[in-house]
Design a protein around this motif. Structure first.
Motif, PDB file in Angstrom:
ATOM      1  N   LEU A 189       0.917  -1.232   0.100  1.00 35.27           N
ATOM      2  CA  LEU A 189       0.100  -0.186  -0.262  1.00 35.27           C
ATOM      3  C   LEU A 189       0.723   1.491  -0.095  1.00 35.27           C
ATOM      4  O   LEU A 189       0.280   2.412  -0.935  1.00 35.27           O
ATOM      5  CB  LEU A 189      -0.993  -0.169   0.916  1.00 35.27           C
ATOM      6  N   ALA A 190       1.300   1.276   0.906  1.00 36.11           N
ATOM      7  CA  ALA A 190       2.739   1.876   1.218  1.00 36.11           C
ATOM      8  C   ALA A 190       3.171   2.896  -1.441  1.00 36.11           C
ATOM      9  O   ALA A 190       2.799   4.200  -0.968  1.00 36.11           O
ATOM     10  CB  ALA A 190       3.342   1.747   1.352  1.00 36.11           C
ATOM     11  N   GLU A 191       3.881   1.843  -1.375  1.00 33.34           N
ATOM     12  CA  GLU A 191       3.730   1.782  -2.613  1.00 33.34           C
ATOM     13  C   GLU A 191       3.056   2.977  -3.422  1.00 33.34           C
ATOM     14  O   GLU A 191       3.079   3.143  -4.701  1.00 33.34           O
ATOM     15  CB  GLU A 191       4.490   0.315  -3.496  1.00 33.34           C
TER      16      GLU A 191
ATOM     17  N   VAL B 154      -9.404   4.949   0.925  1.00 27.53           N
ATOM     18  CA  VAL B 154      -9.480   3.604   0.977  1.00 27.53           C
ATOM     19  C   VAL B 154     -11.207   3.830   0.730  1.00 27.53           C
ATOM     20  O   VAL B 154     -11.779   4.456   1.533  1.00 27.53           O
ATOM     21  CB  VAL B 154      -8.763   1.853   1.700  1.00 27.53           C
ATOM     22  N   ASN B 155     -11.669   2.783   0.485  1.00 25.75           N
ATOM     23  CA  ASN B 155     -13.291   2.176  -0.284  1.00 25.75           C
ATOM     24  C   ASN B 155     -13.334   0.984  -0.474  1.00 25.75           C
ATOM     25  O   ASN B 155     -12.991   0.515  -0.777  1.00 25.75           O
ATOM     26  CB  ASN B 155     -14.186   3.562  -0.804  1.00 25.75           C
ATOM     27  N   CYS B 156     -14.863   1.020  -0.090  1.00 28.21           N
ATOM     28  CA  CYS B 156     -15.570  -0.539  -0.607  1.00 28.21           C
ATOM     29  C   CYS B 156     -14.801  -1.928  -0.129  1.00 28.21           C
ATOM     30  O   CYS B 156     -14.174  -2.357  -1.170  1.00 28.21           O
ATOM     31  CB  CYS B 156     -15.765  -0.650  -1.562  1.00 28.21           C
ATOM     32  N   CYS B 157     -13.968  -1.161   1.621  1.00 27.85           N
ATOM     33  CA  CYS B 157     -13.565  -2.582   1.587  1.00 27.85           C
ATOM     34  C   CYS B 157     -13.632  -2.953   2.873  1.00 27.85           C
ATOM     35  O   CYS B 157     -15.016  -2.843   3.639  1.00 27.85           O
ATOM     36  CB  CYS B 157     -12.081  -2.272   1.913  1.00 27.85           C
ATOM     37  N   ASP B 158     -13.558  -4.218   4.045  1.00 28.82           N
ATOM     38  CA  ASP B 158     -13.884  -4.312   5.471  1.00 28.82           C
ATOM     39  C   ASP B 158     -13.533  -3.222   5.772  1.00 28.82           C
ATOM     40  O   ASP B 158     -12.149  -2.518   5.843  1.00 28.82           O
ATOM     41  CB  ASP B 158     -12.904  -5.622   6.012  1.00 28.82           C
ATOM     42  N   PRO B 159     -13.882  -2.402   6.967  1.00 22.57           N
ATOM     43  CA  PRO B 159     -13.447  -0.969   8.171  1.00 22.57           C
ATOM     44  C   PRO B 159     -12.031  -1.834   8.616  1.00 22.57           C
ATOM     45  O   PRO B 159     -11.858  -1.298   8.792  1.00 22.57           O
ATOM     46  CB  PRO B 159     -14.912  -1.130   8.986  1.00 22.57           C
ATOM     47  N   ALA B 160     -12.095  -3.509   8.682  1.00 22.71           N
ATOM     48  CA  ALA B 160     -10.957  -3.822   9.653  1.00 22.71           C
ATOM     49  C   ALA B 160      -9.585  -3.559   9.406  1.00 22.71           C
ATOM     50  O   ALA B 160      -8.888  -3.013   8.798  1.00 22.71           O
ATOM     51  CB  ALA B 160     -10.809  -5.389  10.006  1.00 22.71           C
ATOM     52  N   ASP B 161      -9.924  -3.215   7.337  1.00 17.88           N
ATOM     53  CA  ASP B 161      -8.619  -2.838   6.118  1.00 17.88           C
ATOM     54  C   ASP B 161      -8.582  -1.584   6.619  1.00 17.88           C
ATOM     55  O   ASP B 161      -7.388  -1.132   5.910  1.00 17.88           O
ATOM     56  CB  ASP B 161      -8.812  -3.424   5.155  1.00 17.88           C
ATOM     57  N   VAL B 162      -9.306  -0.970   7.206  1.00 20.47           N
ATOM     58  CA  VAL B 162      -8.864   0.944   6.514  1.00 20.47           C
ATOM     59  C   VAL B 162      -7.957   1.185   7.414  1.00 20.47           C
ATOM     60  O   VAL B 162      -7.287   1.839   6.627  1.00 20.47           O
ATOM     61  CB  VAL B 162     -10.084   1.455   7.573  1.00 20.47           C
ATOM     62  N   LEU B 163      -7.879   1.213   8.833  1.00 20.07           N
ATOM     63  CA  LEU B 163      -6.642   2.455   9.737  1.00 20.07           C
ATOM     64  C   LEU B 163      -4.742   1.655   9.620  1.00 20.07           C
ATOM     65  O   LEU B 163      -4.274   2.087   9.117  1.00 20.07           O
ATOM     66  CB  LEU B 163      -6.840   1.801  11.165  1.00 20.07           C
ATOM     67  N   PRO B 164      -4.771   0.323   9.108  1.00 22.65           N
ATOM     68  CA  PRO B 164      -3.478   0.156   8.547  1.00 22.65           C
ATOM     69  C   PRO B 164      -3.506   0.300   7.409  1.00 22.65           C
ATOM     70  O   PRO B 164      -2.205   1.115   7.339  1.00 22.65           O
ATOM     71  CB  PRO B 164      -3.353  -1.483   8.063  1.00 22.65           C
ATOM     72  N   ALA B 165      -4.403   0.729   6.598  1.00 22.20           N
ATOM     73  CA  ALA B 165      -4.123   1.368   4.735  1.00 22.20           C
ATOM     74  C   ALA B 165      -3.724   2.752   5.068  1.00 22.20           C
ATOM     75  O   ALA B 165      -3.088   3.925   4.076  1.00 22.20           O
ATOM     76  CB  ALA B 165      -5.630   1.017   4.134  1.00 22.20           C
ATOM     77  N   LEU B 166      -4.663   3.772   5.747  1.00 23.32           N
ATOM     78  CA  LEU B 166      -3.671   4.721   6.377  1.00 23.32           C
ATOM     79  C   LEU B 166      -3.267   5.670   6.143  1.00 23.32           C
ATOM     80  O   LEU B 166      -2.573   5.932   6.854  1.00 23.32           O
ATOM     81  CB  LEU B 166      -5.548   5.815   7.327  1.00 23.32           C
ATOM     82  N   GLU B 167      -2.443   4.675   7.612  1.00 22.38           N
ATOM     83  CA  GLU B 167      -1.236   4.024   8.168  1.00 22.38           C
ATOM     84  C   GLU B 167       0.149   4.108   7.085  1.00 22.38           C
ATOM     85  O   GLU B 167       0.939   5.094   7.369  1.00 22.38           O
ATOM     86  CB  GLU B 167      -1.256   3.498   9.017  1.00 22.38           C
ATOM     87  N   ALA B 168      -0.499   3.501   6.229  1.00 20.97           N
ATOM     88  CA  ALA B 168       0.292   2.998   5.045  1.00 20.97           C
ATOM     89  C   ALA B 168       0.623   4.780   4.526  1.00 20.97           C
ATOM     90  O   ALA B 168       1.880   4.796   4.000  1.00 20.97           O
ATOM     91  CB  ALA B 168      -0.256   1.922   4.352  1.00 20.97           C
ATOM     92  N   ALA B 169      -0.782   4.920   3.895  1.00 19.78           N
ATOM     93  CA  ALA B 169      -1.230   6.455   3.343  1.00 19.78           C
ATOM     94  C   ALA B 169      -0.410   7.190   3.824  1.00 19.78           C
ATOM     95  O   ALA B 169       1.230   8.500   3.118  1.00 19.78           O
ATOM     96  CB  ALA B 169      -1.970   6.195   3.100  1.00 19.78           C
ATOM     97  N   ALA B 170      -0.183   8.123   5.228  1.00 16.11           N
ATOM     98  CA  ALA B 170       0.636   8.690   5.976  1.00 16.11           C
ATOM     99  C   ALA B 170       1.790   8.222   6.212  1.00 16.11           C
ATOM    100  O   ALA B 170       2.107   9.277   6.484  1.00 16.11           O
ATOM    101  CB  ALA B 170      -0.052   8.705   7.397  1.00 16.11           C
ATOM    102  N   SER B 171       2.769   7.335   5.682  1.00 18.76           N
ATOM    103  CA  SER B 171       3.852   7.117   5.402  1.00 18.76           C
ATOM    104  C   SER B 171       4.841   8.250   4.287  1.00 18.76           C
ATOM    105  O   SER B 171       5.819   8.556   4.253  1.00 18.76           O
ATOM    106  CB  SER B 171       4.131   6.081   5.559  1.00 18.76           C
ATOM    107  N   VAL B 172       3.220   7.839   3.258  1.00 16.55           N
ATOM    108  CA  VAL B 172       4.377   8.271   2.378  1.00 16.55           C
ATOM    109  C   VAL B 172       3.069   9.829   1.425  1.00 16.55           C
ATOM    110  O   VAL B 172       4.206  10.192   0.559  1.00 16.55           O
ATOM    111  CB  VAL B 172       4.191   7.839   1.229  1.00 16.55           C
ATOM    112  N   THR B 173       2.753  10.200   2.017  1.00 17.58           N
ATOM    113  CA  THR B 173       1.921  11.543   2.080  1.00 17.58           C
ATOM    114  C   THR B 173       1.398  12.287   3.157  1.00 17.58           C
ATOM    115  O   THR B 173       1.159  11.642   3.687  1.00 17.58           O
ATOM    116  CB  THR B 173       0.938  11.158   1.061  1.00 17.58           C
ATOM    117  N   ALA B 174       1.457  13.931   2.700  1.00 15.23           N
ATOM    118  CA  ALA B 174       1.463  14.632   3.930  1.00 15.23           C
ATOM    119  C   ALA B 174      -0.400  14.606   3.419  1.00 15.23           C
ATOM    120  O   ALA B 174      -1.148  15.790   3.687  1.00 15.23           O
ATOM    121  CB  ALA B 174       2.121  15.787   3.577  1.00 15.23           C
TER     122      ALA B 174
END
Length: 293
Positions: free
Chosen positions: A189-191, A207-227
């Protein structure tokens, strides 16, 4: 107040903004027939008044962004323009500020076989760009506030979409559908999020149309590469069965840790498939957004 008067990006800089929920489930609740490859696009073609009613239900729940019924329409310029116009009508009738986001669904959406949850269609970047360009041009001509590049399953398609947008001056968000910490096609996801980090056209990623449990790890991955501001609009944890065209609901409701999502950088928050107006009204309270007029 009617249609939003300022850019969505400025609102995101001030604080959270509430998205709408699933259009398909709301139309089904209204008794609409969503059978066939066009899905919500069928209702848009046959009963645009029903689509406007669905948008209005979310406005009344407090939604501040309406996503158009263009996800599965293909490149029909009449329907693409109509999708924006119908959402615009609901936005203008609102008693609070509402933005219109024109949905740009992935290539897999028009195949109507669940391919958006797998990606890897066998097309190269040039072919994907050729598919998306006329759709994006038609939607932009209709005048939405922003494009919703949503339910993107892999980086190949994201690159093609970003290439089409480059230099247009348009504003868009980029939203992947993810599972188990990766894109649906299996990329890190960071890539995936890094592709949009320097794109001036992109005002938010998530992210959208995913399991709610997958949201937080994805947001953390995004925050690691973009502001950039982040976004999240998951479904209710159900799994789509393309063969039977039905959702299989989870045995137990999946919690939505909205405060944790906000702490990770989420500013644009709402729901996708199977999330209706009552849930959006609850999110409005959780996000401390003012009640709709």
């Amino acid at each position: 107040m009617t249609r939003a008067t300022g850019p969505l990006a400025h609102a995101l800089a001030r604080g959270p903004v509430l998205l709408d929920g699933g259009l398909s489930n709301r139309l089904a609740d209204q008794g609409c027939d969503l059978s066939g490859a066009l899905w919500t696009g069928r209702v848009l073609a046959e009963r645009p008044d029903q689509v406007e009613s669905a948008h209005t239900a979310y406005v009344r729940a407090g939604a501040e962004v309406l996503i158009t019924a263009s996800y599965q329409v293909g490149d029909d310029p009449v329907l693409l323009e109509r999708a924006v116009r119908v959402a615009d009508a609901a936005a203008r009738a609102a008693g609070h500020e509402v933005w219109v986001a024109a949905s740009v669904g992935p290539y897999g959406a028009v195949l109507a076989d669940g391919s958006e949850y797998r990606g890897r269609y066998g097309l190269d970047g040039a072919e994907l760009a050729a598919f998306h360009r006329p759709r994006i041009e038609a939607l932009l001509a209709a005048g939405p506030d922003v494009l919703a590049l949503e339910t993107v399953p892999d980086t190949d398609e994201a690159e093609a979409l970003l290439g089409v947008l480059a230099g247009t001056g348009a504003r868009a968000w980029l939203s992947y559908t993810v599972a188990d910490g990766r894109t649906r096609a299996g990329q890190p996801l960071a890539e995936a999020f890094a592709l949009a980090a320097d794109a001036p056209e992109v005002i938010a990623v998530g992210v959208n149309c995913c399991d709610p449990a997958d949201v937080l790890p994805a947001l953390e991955a995004a925050a690691s590469v973009t502001a950039k501001p982040l976004l999240a609009y998951p479904n209710d944890g159900s799994v789509w069965d393309a063969g039977t065209r039905t959702w299989h609901a989870p045995a137990d409701p999946v919690p939505w840790p909205v405060e944790a999502w906000q702490a990770a950088g989420a500013r644009l928050i709402g729901g996708c498939c199977r999330i209706g107006p009552p849930w959006i009204a609850g999110l409005r309270t959780a996000l401390h957004r003012p009640p709709p007029v």
